[in-house]
Structure formats: C-alpha cells, structure tokens
Scaffold this motif. Structure first.
Motif, PDB file in Angstrom:
ATOM      1  N   TRP A  79      -5.684 -19.336   5.344  1.00  0.00           N
ATOM      2  CA  TRP A  79      -6.383 -20.479   5.931  1.00  0.00           C
ATOM      3  C   TRP A  79      -5.486 -21.177   6.930  1.00  0.00           C
ATOM      4  O   TRP A  79      -4.266 -20.977   6.930  1.00  0.00           O
ATOM      5  CB  TRP A  79      -6.867 -21.448   4.847  1.00  0.00           C
ATOM      6  CG  TRP A  79      -5.832 -22.179   4.019  1.00  0.00           C
ATOM      7  CD1 TRP A  79      -4.633 -22.706   4.430  1.00  0.00           C
ATOM      8  CD2 TRP A  79      -5.936 -22.505   2.617  1.00  0.00           C
ATOM      9  NE1 TRP A  79      -3.994 -23.324   3.383  1.00  0.00           N
ATOM     10  CE2 TRP A  79      -4.762 -23.225   2.260  1.00  0.00           C
ATOM     11  CE3 TRP A  79      -6.908 -22.283   1.633  1.00  0.00           C
ATOM     12  CZ2 TRP A  79      -4.538 -23.701   0.966  1.00  0.00           C
ATOM     13  CZ3 TRP A  79      -6.673 -22.766   0.356  1.00  0.00           C
ATOM     14  CH2 TRP A  79      -5.499 -23.457   0.025  1.00  0.00           C
ATOM     15  N   SER A  80      -6.093 -21.992   7.780  1.00  0.00           N
ATOM     16  CA  SER A  80      -5.322 -22.877   8.647  1.00  0.00           C
ATOM     17  C   SER A  80      -5.889 -24.281   8.545  1.00  0.00           C
ATOM     18  O   SER A  80      -7.102 -24.486   8.628  1.00  0.00           O
ATOM     19  CB  SER A  80      -5.381 -22.439  10.103  1.00  0.00           C
ATOM     20  OG  SER A  80      -4.781 -23.453  10.912  1.00  0.00           O
ATOM     21  N   LYS A  81      -4.969 -25.239   8.377  1.00  0.00           N
ATOM     22  CA  LYS A  81      -5.350 -26.649   8.304  1.00  0.00           C
ATOM     23  C   LYS A  81      -4.986 -27.385   9.591  1.00  0.00           C
ATOM     24  O   LYS A  81      -4.915 -28.610   9.615  1.00  0.00           O
ATOM     25  CB  LYS A  81      -4.633 -27.305   7.108  1.00  0.00           C
ATOM     26  CG  LYS A  81      -4.959 -26.667   5.778  1.00  0.00           C
ATOM     27  CD  LYS A  81      -6.400 -26.916   5.397  1.00  0.00           C
ATOM     28  CE  LYS A  81      -6.697 -26.374   4.009  1.00  0.00           C
ATOM     29  NZ  LYS A  81      -8.071 -26.689   3.594  1.00  0.00           N
ATOM     30  N   GLU A  82      -4.731 -26.609  10.648  1.00  0.00           N
ATOM     31  CA  GLU A  82      -4.292 -27.223  11.907  1.00  0.00           C
ATOM     32  C   GLU A  82      -5.298 -28.253  12.430  1.00  0.00           C
ATOM     33  O   GLU A  82      -4.922 -29.245  13.022  1.00  0.00           O
ATOM     34  CB  GLU A  82      -4.087 -26.109  12.949  1.00  0.00           C
ATOM     35  CG  GLU A  82      -3.460 -26.567  14.243  1.00  0.00           C
ATOM     36  CD  GLU A  82      -1.982 -26.946  14.095  1.00  0.00           C
ATOM     37  OE1 GLU A  82      -1.281 -26.363  13.236  1.00  0.00           O
ATOM     38  OE2 GLU A  82      -1.537 -27.842  14.849  1.00  0.00           O
ATOM     39  N   PHE A  83      -6.580 -28.008  12.202  1.00  0.00           N
ATOM     40  CA  PHE A  83      -7.606 -28.879  12.786  1.00  0.00           C
ATOM     41  C   PHE A  83      -8.410 -29.584  11.691  1.00  0.00           C
ATOM     42  O   PHE A  83      -9.594 -29.856  11.878  1.00  0.00           O
ATOM     43  CB  PHE A  83      -8.520 -28.042  13.703  1.00  0.00           C
ATOM     44  CG  PHE A  83      -7.729 -27.282  14.738  1.00  0.00           C
ATOM     45  CD1 PHE A  83      -7.166 -27.943  15.818  1.00  0.00           C
ATOM     46  CD2 PHE A  83      -7.488 -25.923  14.594  1.00  0.00           C
ATOM     47  CE1 PHE A  83      -6.395 -27.261  16.749  1.00  0.00           C
ATOM     48  CE2 PHE A  83      -6.724 -25.225  15.519  1.00  0.00           C
ATOM     49  CZ  PHE A  83      -6.165 -25.902  16.601  1.00  0.00           C
ATOM     50  N   TYR A  84      -7.772 -29.824  10.573  1.00  0.00           N
ATOM     51  CA  TYR A  84      -8.510 -30.386   9.434  1.00  0.00           C
ATOM     52  C   TYR A  84      -8.670 -31.904   9.527  1.00  0.00           C
ATOM     53  O   TYR A  84      -9.749 -32.442   9.287  1.00  0.00           O
ATOM     54  CB  TYR A  84      -7.819 -30.023   8.108  1.00  0.00           C
ATOM     55  CG  TYR A  84      -8.738 -30.259   6.938  1.00  0.00           C
ATOM     56  CD1 TYR A  84      -9.615 -29.259   6.521  1.00  0.00           C
ATOM     57  CD2 TYR A  84      -8.781 -31.485   6.280  1.00  0.00           C
ATOM     58  CE1 TYR A  84     -10.497 -29.475   5.481  1.00  0.00           C
ATOM     59  CE2 TYR A  84      -9.671 -31.698   5.235  1.00  0.00           C
ATOM     60  CZ  TYR A  84     -10.518 -30.695   4.839  1.00  0.00           C
ATOM     61  OH  TYR A  84     -11.411 -30.909   3.816  1.00  0.00           O
ATOM     62  N   GLU A  85      -7.589 -32.573   9.836  1.00  0.00           N
ATOM     63  CA  GLU A  85      -7.639 -34.046   9.798  1.00  0.00           C
ATOM     64  C   GLU A  85      -8.180 -34.583  11.126  1.00  0.00           C
ATOM     65  O   GLU A  85      -8.013 -33.957  12.172  1.00  0.00           O
ATOM     66  CB  GLU A  85      -6.239 -34.601   9.517  1.00  0.00           C
ATOM     67  CG  GLU A  85      -5.610 -34.108   8.201  1.00  0.00           C
ATOM     68  CD  GLU A  85      -6.237 -34.724   6.947  1.00  0.00           C
ATOM     69  OE1 GLU A  85      -7.049 -35.671   7.069  1.00  0.00           O
ATOM     70  OE2 GLU A  85      -5.921 -34.241   5.833  1.00  0.00           O
ATOM     71  N   THR A  86      -8.823 -35.744  11.077  1.00  0.00           N
ATOM     72  CA  THR A  86      -9.454 -36.316  12.277  1.00  0.00           C
ATOM     73  C   THR A  86      -8.440 -36.536  13.400  1.00  0.00           C
ATOM     74  O   THR A  86      -7.348 -37.054  13.177  1.00  0.00           O
ATOM     75  CB  THR A  86     -10.109 -37.668  11.926  1.00  0.00           C
ATOM     76  OG1 THR A  86     -11.187 -37.428  11.026  1.00  0.00           O
ATOM     77  CG2 THR A  86     -10.661 -38.365  13.178  1.00  0.00           C
ATOM     78  N   ASP A  87      -8.843 -36.131  14.602  1.00  0.00           N
ATOM     79  CA  ASP A  87      -8.091 -36.444  15.811  1.00  0.00           C
ATOM     80  C   ASP A  87      -9.139 -36.847  16.856  1.00  0.00           C
ATOM     81  O   ASP A  87      -9.853 -35.980  17.379  1.00  0.00           O
ATOM     82  CB  ASP A  87      -7.312 -35.203  16.271  1.00  0.00           C
ATOM     83  CG  ASP A  87      -6.608 -35.432  17.605  1.00  0.00           C
ATOM     84  OD1 ASP A  87      -6.890 -36.461  18.266  1.00  0.00           O
ATOM     85  OD2 ASP A  87      -5.792 -34.568  17.989  1.00  0.00           O
ATOM     86  N   PRO A  88      -9.253 -38.151  17.130  1.00  0.00           N
ATOM     87  CA  PRO A  88     -10.348 -38.625  17.983  1.00  0.00           C
ATOM     88  C   PRO A  88     -10.349 -37.978  19.369  1.00  0.00           C
ATOM     89  O   PRO A  88     -11.405 -37.869  20.006  1.00  0.00           O
ATOM     90  CB  PRO A  88     -10.096 -40.135  18.105  1.00  0.00           C
ATOM     91  CG  PRO A  88      -9.078 -40.471  17.082  1.00  0.00           C
ATOM     92  CD  PRO A  88      -8.362 -39.221  16.684  1.00  0.00           C
ATOM     93  N   SER A  89      -9.190 -37.495  19.829  1.00  0.00           N
ATOM     94  CA  SER A  89      -9.159 -36.900  21.171  1.00  0.00           C
ATOM     95  C   SER A  89      -9.985 -35.605  21.238  1.00  0.00           C
ATOM     96  O   SER A  89     -10.263 -35.098  22.312  1.00  0.00           O
ATOM     97  CB  SER A  89      -7.714 -36.610  21.584  1.00  0.00           C
ATOM     98  OG  SER A  89      -7.232 -35.514  20.836  1.00  0.00           O
ATOM     99  N   ARG A  90     -10.361 -35.067  20.090  1.00  0.00           N
ATOM    100  CA  ARG A  90     -11.149 -33.822  20.100  1.00  0.00           C
ATOM    101  C   ARG A  90     -12.632 -34.061  20.372  1.00  0.00           C
ATOM    102  O   ARG A  90     -13.411 -33.121  20.506  1.00  0.00           O
ATOM    103  CB  ARG A  90     -11.012 -33.101  18.752  1.00  0.00           C
ATOM    104  CG  ARG A  90      -9.618 -32.601  18.493  1.00  0.00           C
ATOM    105  CD  ARG A  90      -9.536 -31.856  17.157  1.00  0.00           C
ATOM    106  NE  ARG A  90      -8.142 -31.673  16.809  1.00  0.00           N
ATOM    107  CZ  ARG A  90      -7.637 -31.824  15.592  1.00  0.00           C
ATOM    108  NH1 ARG A  90      -8.421 -32.147  14.582  1.00  0.00           N
ATOM    109  NH2 ARG A  90      -6.359 -31.644  15.370  1.00  0.00           N
ATOM    110  N   GLY A  91     -13.058 -35.312  20.331  1.00  0.00           N
ATOM    111  CA  GLY A  91     -14.463 -35.597  20.636  1.00  0.00           C
ATOM    112  C   GLY A  91     -15.383 -35.561  19.427  1.00  0.00           C
ATOM    113  O   GLY A  91     -16.608 -35.553  19.569  1.00  0.00           O
TER     114      GLY A  91
END
Ligand SMILES: Cc1cc2nc3c(=O)[nH]c(=O)nc-3n(C[C@H](O)[C@H](O)[C@H](O)COP(=O)(O)OP(=O)(O)OC[C@H]3O[C@@H](n4cnc5c(N)ncnc54)[C@H](O)[C@@H]3O)c2cc1C
Lengths: 152, 534
Positions: free
Chosen positions: B332-344
C-alpha cells in the motif's frame, strides 16, 4: 444439456463465430475456439448464460438476414465486426463464455507456459524480493496525523 | 408460528462483526444464539479446487448477489447506483470473499469535522479502539511488517507476504518517485497460525481460500465461539425484529431451513447484517410503535451509505511478473492519505498495489477494456498481457451524504417474500476530484515502473463490497441511530455492530476497523452488564 438447448442453426453460427473470434494459429501451435474439444466445452458450459448467448446469436442472425454460418467470408467478417462493436451485454457474455473455455484448454495453457491444473492444492512459489528497498521508506518521518497532538 | 426458547443474546448475521461479537460475549456465559441466512462453506467446494476456477467467479462465486443468486442470497436493486453491490451471505459473511487487505482506519479518520471541517467526528477515537485492533489482529492472524511511517505503530503477528517480482517493480518505481510504500497488512497467514495452514500462493484469494490460509471468520472466530458455547443456526433468514409494549426488542421472526416461520425471543438483540442487510431489517421491522422502521426516530436508518469508489489503473510491463501466482494483495501507499487542501479535495486515499490475474480474467477484462482484439491478432496481443500486468487500486473515501442510501424496494422481494433493498447512490464532486487525482498518480507510478498500455477503470467493475454508514453512531439521537457504544438510541436492548454504524468511511478497506468496533461494543456491553438498558 446446453447443446440441446441450441438449435442446430444456432450451434453452427456459434461455431463459426468462435473460430473467427479466436482462430487457430500455426505460429503459436494452438487450436482455435472452434476446435472440437474446446467447442464441446463451450456448449456444455453455458449454464446461467444460455439466455444471453441465445440473445446474442439471434441478434447476429438478424444482422445477417438469415444464417450467419452460411455467409461468405468477407460478409461474415464485416458483420461480426459490427456485431462485436454493439457492446451489448449479451455480446460480452458470448465473448466471456468463449474465453473462459478457451483459456482452460490444456493445449492453450501449455502454449502459454502454464501448467494445466487448478491452483489448489499445489499452489505456486513467490519470491521474497529485496526488502532492503524499504530502507528509503523507513527513513521517512511519519506521514499520519496524530489527532492527539493536532487537536490538543 | 412456532416459538423457540428464550436466549439472552440473539445475534443476526455471522460475518466479520457477528463472529467477533459472538466470541467476545461468549465469556459471559450468557445463552447466545446467532441466526445466519447462509450456509457453512466447505473449502473443498471453493473454485480453486477445479479447472473451472476462473469461470465460477462469473457464476456461483460471483461477487454480486444478483448474479450469484444462491438460495441463501437476497436480491438487491442497485440499478440506481453507478457502483454495484458485492457481498457474500454465509457463515463468515463478506470475509469468505474478501481479498484480505487489512489496513486500519487512521486516527484522523475519526476526527474529520475537527481536522478537515467536513462530515462529523466519530464518538470514539482510534486510541480507544487500539487495543481492540490488536486483539482482532491476533484473532484473525495478520501478516505484515512493523515500522511503517505511514500508519500508527502496530505489531502484526506474522511476516508480510513476499514482495515477489511484481512488488519489486512497484517498490523501485515508488523509491524513484520518493513516495511512501509498505507491504500491506493482510489476513493471509504467511506462517502456520493458530491451526491454519500457511499460504501456498494459490493466488485466487477472493472467492474463498481452499488452503484456509485466508482468515475468514468461519475458521477464526467461529470455532472458538462455538467451543465456548455460542450456538449458530444456518439457513435462518430473519424477517423482522419484534418489540414489546415497553418499546424494547423482544426477539426476531425468521424463516428456518425448511421455510417455517419461527419466533425467537431474546433479552438482547445484536444486528450484524452489514451496511445493507441491517437497514433493510430495521426498515422491514416497522410497526405501529415504530412506523418509520425500528430505531429510526432520527430518520437516518438507511441514509449516508458509503461504498468507497475504487478506480483501478492497469498497465503492462515487458518483463514477466507474478500474474495470479500469489495473493493479489501486495503493498500500500499512504502518500496521499491525509488531507492536503492544495490537491483540490478534502480527505484522501490509499493506493493498493495488486498482482496480476489468471488467464481467463486477463482475457475477459482486456477484451472489455478494448486492448485485446478478436481475430488473428488476438494471440500476439494476449501474450503481451498475460503475466505482464501491474494494477493499482485507489481506495477513495466517500463522505456521508443523506441522499445516498438503502430503502425498501416497492416490488423486488427475496425467496421468502421479504422486501429487498434498493440502493440510490451518486458519487460526489469531492470524491470525483479525489478519484481523478488518484488515477493521475497511479498512471505516474505505472509509467515510472516502465508500464505502457495504461487503462483507468473508474467504477463499474470495481465495487469493493464495502457497505458502510446506514445506521451511524453518534451522541445526538436526532443525528444518529446508535450511541457511542453501538446501542440504538430508540431501543435500549438493540445493538448494531456491523459496517452500518460508521460515521465516515476512511480511505481503507474496512474489515479490520469493523471488527475492532464490534469487539469494542462487546466490551462496552460486558462492562455495563448490570446497567445495560439504563
Ligand atoms: C469481493 C469482496 C472483496 C472484499 N475485500 C476486502 C478486503 O480486501 N479488505 C477488507 O477489509 N474488506 C473487504 N471486503 C469487505 C468485507 O467483506 C466486509 O467489510 C465485511 O465482511 C463486512 O462485515 P459485516 O460484519 O459488516 O457484514 P458481513 O461480513 O457482510 O456479514 C453479514 C452477514 O449477515 C447475514 N445476514 C444479512 N441479513 C440477514 C438476515 N436478514 N437474516 C440472517 N442473516 C442475515 C449475511 O448472510 C452475512 O453473512 C470485501 C468484500 C467483498 C464482497
């Protein structure tokens, strides 16, 4: 039992389509889906798909304006292309029924370098791989948010 | 209607959560009975025992109950949903069919309102559940590797599934991109474990593990619960929960294996029928006392259904990789798991890296995707696909929305004449943006791994069988169906322990958290036995 459920006209059309969809290949030394054994497996395995198979065959004979099996090669090829492009559920069921029998035939599996057997009980081997690839990840700071700290 | 003897606790449903709650409560020595509509599964009947192992996943082992249509299934009208419903009805429930990917929810998943300003916080947090996660890991038998910086510390009792050729290709690509990856936690036993045999890489994990290496609850919790005195009756389909003049649950009416209608009285009733079966049962239990369905004064029974949209991106590499010769689950990858508002978008997703698939499934899915032609070129192209496949799933969190839900279909009924569920579900704009973000990242990874022939499948084929949110937890009886420990606000001896009590869905496969919650509810009940109905 399922074969009896197809009329001989339907059976002939199916036989012709199967051989056109997956033809025999001398290059790979493999039979086509119209091979006697594979075709027998196909017609013996319709089960719950019989209704869709018949619908697909009926649509094909409507397109052909009669028996698909009797068409000349060029016309059959162009109609089959039209038929497959329709994207209807029954067409894809027909395709799946052919594929699921073709790709369990001993000769076809051998030509693909696969053993012709069920996965159980022998199973397979899976190499461990190089766990040192994880070193780069281990060195990273934690990525998860600790609500106890963030919301304190 | 014949009436059975009284039991202390009646559990309905024997799947992931029903088994866990039964085992945990067994130590109280109460008389506990579980009614399950399905059968015990015989592992010798699983598809991987036969030459038709792949064909059967389109028949009696299809993940859709509508297609599978066993006598033990009930139909579900999912025409009004882009995501179709997958489940299994039998002892073990969905764990018979799950792929055994076993991540936990993250701490932030329980605090979405406070952290990200959306949906609602849960009335429990990760840290309260942590001991129950650990207990469940022991009971199910989890394979994995400690030390992952992507998730809170945990100690899986068995080593991870080997990386294999496929995993090495992913790992190298992820390292070049500088993105997080880790071998997945799974409930596939990599060593002998608690009487279970180790995995031998049969590779066809989803439609039942013939080796018994995959932890379905029929071979983990149930044998222990039965030894401890719990009774489990199969082929018993519950039609409704009955109530008495005090507004308490009095038992359940069900059809037994012979189709006979029976009444089972009980002091306590626990629902474990999953995020569709449970609201269906509560809505079918409407009465003069509870005209909108049982435990539904909030109007939220059946609402807020979450299904985890799950795009999959496929690509093909030149080298031969593992194909179907090992568990599908890899890393698995958790690279994009937590909120990052810059992602839209808010919230996030897990990337789930899979191995390939068998010869039939490769052909069927490749024809459907338009990459495998019919005719003379079929053989050449097929040889570039089989055993060359990489595939990344994107486990997207969908947020609760009241218009997504389960109601009773006005026409469709099961074999016993019980109204069937109807699903209405749409994918929100936030989730769509998340899906596209995940697809773009997965394409980047596959390209970095040297794959070509990329194809993104957005939803239709990928319904993951995660059924959540339709009887949500909360402290406010007007905004939730059950309280912080699983008891219905409206009916004080009625509990719910399955996926329907989820407040939000997280970006992970749910079963580890469903079971931890079930153990936590059972523990809460044990702590309060003297005051359970206060
Ligand atoms: C194909 C597939 C793959 C999956 N892969 C994963 C994965 O990799 N990882 C993961 O975490 N999760 C996975 N899941 C999801 C997992 O199976 C579920 O999250 C889990 O089983 C849900 O647990 P539950 O207790 O809520 O309900 P279930 O396990 O679904 O159990 C409900 C039980 O209740 C019974 N029941 C329902 N109504 C009645 C009634 N009226 N009377 C009597 N009995 C009734 C049903 O027969 C069933 O046995 C997958 C699911 C599927 C279908």
């Amino acid at each position: 039992m399922s074969e009896a459920a197809l009329s001989s006209a339907e059976s002939q059309s199916l036989h012709r389509i199967a051989g056109m969809m997956i033809p025999a290949s001398a290059e790979y030394d493999i039979p086509g889906a119209d091979d006697r054994l594979i075709f027998a497996d196909i017609v013996g395995s319709f089960g719950r798909d019989l209704g869709d198979v018949r619908t697909a065959l009926a649509a094909l004979s409507t397109l052909a304006g009669g028996s698909f099996a009797d068409l000349d090669e060029a016309r059959a090829a162009s109609l089959l292309e039209q038929f497959l492009a329709s994207g209807s559920t029954s067409t894809s069921v027909l395709g799946r029924v052919i594929l699921q029998c073709y790709y369990r035939d001993d000769r076809v599996l051998r030509s693909l370098g696969l053993e012709s057997r069920p996965p159980f009980p022998k199973g397979h081997t899976l190499e461990q791989g190089d766990w040192s690839l994880l070193d780069a990840v281990r060195a990273r700071p934690k990525l998860w948010r600790d609500d106890r700290k963030v919301l304190r | 209607m014949s009436r059975n003897g009284m039991v202390d606790v009646l559990i309905i449903g024997s799947g992931a959560s029903g088994a866990a709650v039964a085992w945990s409560l067994a130590e109280t020595r109460m008389r506990i009975l579980c009614l399950e509509q399905g059968d015990w599964m015989k592992h010798a009947d699983f598809p991987s025992n036969g030459h038709d192992w792949e064909a059967r996943r389109y028949g009696d082992f299809d993940i859709s109950p509508n297609r599978r249509a066993r006598a033990t299934d009930y139909p579900i009208n999912d025409d009004a949903s882009p995501m179709k419903i997958a489940n299994f009805n039998g002892v073990g429930g969905g764990t018979i069919f799950y792929t055994a990917h076993f991540p936990r929810m993250h701490p932030s998943d329980f605090r979405v309102r406070s952290l990200d300003g959306v949906a609602d916080d849960w009335p429990v947090d990760y840290w309260t559940l942590e001991p129950f996660f650990a207990e469940n890991d022991r009971m199910m038998g989890v394979s994995g590797l400690a030390g992952d910086p992507g998730v809170p510390s945990r100690n899986p009792p068995m080593p991870p599934i080997p990386l294999g050729k496929t995993g090495m290709i992913y790992a190298r690509a992820m390292n070049r991109l500088g993105w997080h990856w880790w071998p997945s936690d799974t409930t596939v036993a990599t060593t002998e474990y608690d009487g279970r045999a180790a995995c031998i890489n049969v590779g066809h994990c989803t439609p039942g593990c013939a080796q018994g290496a995959k932890a379905s609850t029929d071979i983990t919790y149930w044998p222990r619960a039965l030894r401890a005195g719990v009774e489990l009756r199969t082929r018993c389909r519950v039609r409704e929960i009955t109530t008495n003049e005090h507004g308490m649950a009095s038992g359940a009416v069900y059809y037994d294996a012979d189709g006979m209608e029976r009444f089972q009285p009980a002091e306590v009733v626990i629902l474990a029928c999953n995020g569709i079966g449970t609201p269906r049962l509560l809505l079918n239990s409407a009465s003069a006392r509870f005209p909108n369905g049982l435990a539904n004064s909030s109007g939220l029974v059946g609402r807020n259904l979450m299904l985890h949209p799950w795009p999959q991106v496929t690509g093909y590499v030149e080298d031969k990789v593992d194909g179907s010769r090992g568990p599908m689950t890899c890393m698995w990858s958790k690279e994009f798991y937590e909120t990052d508002p810059s992602r839209g978008f808010v919230r996030g997703y897990t990337l789930q890296f899979a191995r390939g698939t068998g010869p039939v499934n490769e052909a069927v899915t490749s024809v459907a995707a338009g990459r495998l032609p019919w005719g003379m070129d079929h053989h050449r192209v097929y040889r570039q696909l089989l055993d060359h496949r990489l595939q990344i799933g994107i486990a997207c969190e969908d947020l609760p929305e009241e218009h997504n839900g389960v109601t009773l279909d006005p026409v469709l009924k099961d074999d016993h004449g019980i109204p069937a569920p109807r699903i209405d579900y749409t994918i929100s704009e936030n989730t769509r943006r998340m899906m596209e973000h995940g697809i773009a990242r997965a394409e980047q990874i596959l390209t970095e791994a040297g794959a070509s022939n990329l194809y993104a499948s957005r939803t239709v084929l990928n319904s993951p069988g995660h059924l959540l949110g339709t009887a949500r937890m909360g402290n406010d009886p007007e905004r939730s169906v059950v309280n912080a420990w699983g008891r219905c606000h409206d009916v004080k001896n009625l509990f719910i322990v399955d996926g329907s009590i989820w407040v939000t869905s997280g970006g992970v496969n749910p079963t580890s958290t469903i079971q931890a919650l079930a153990l936590y509810v059972a523990d809460s009940m044990k702590q309060r036995l003297a005051t359970l109905f206060d």
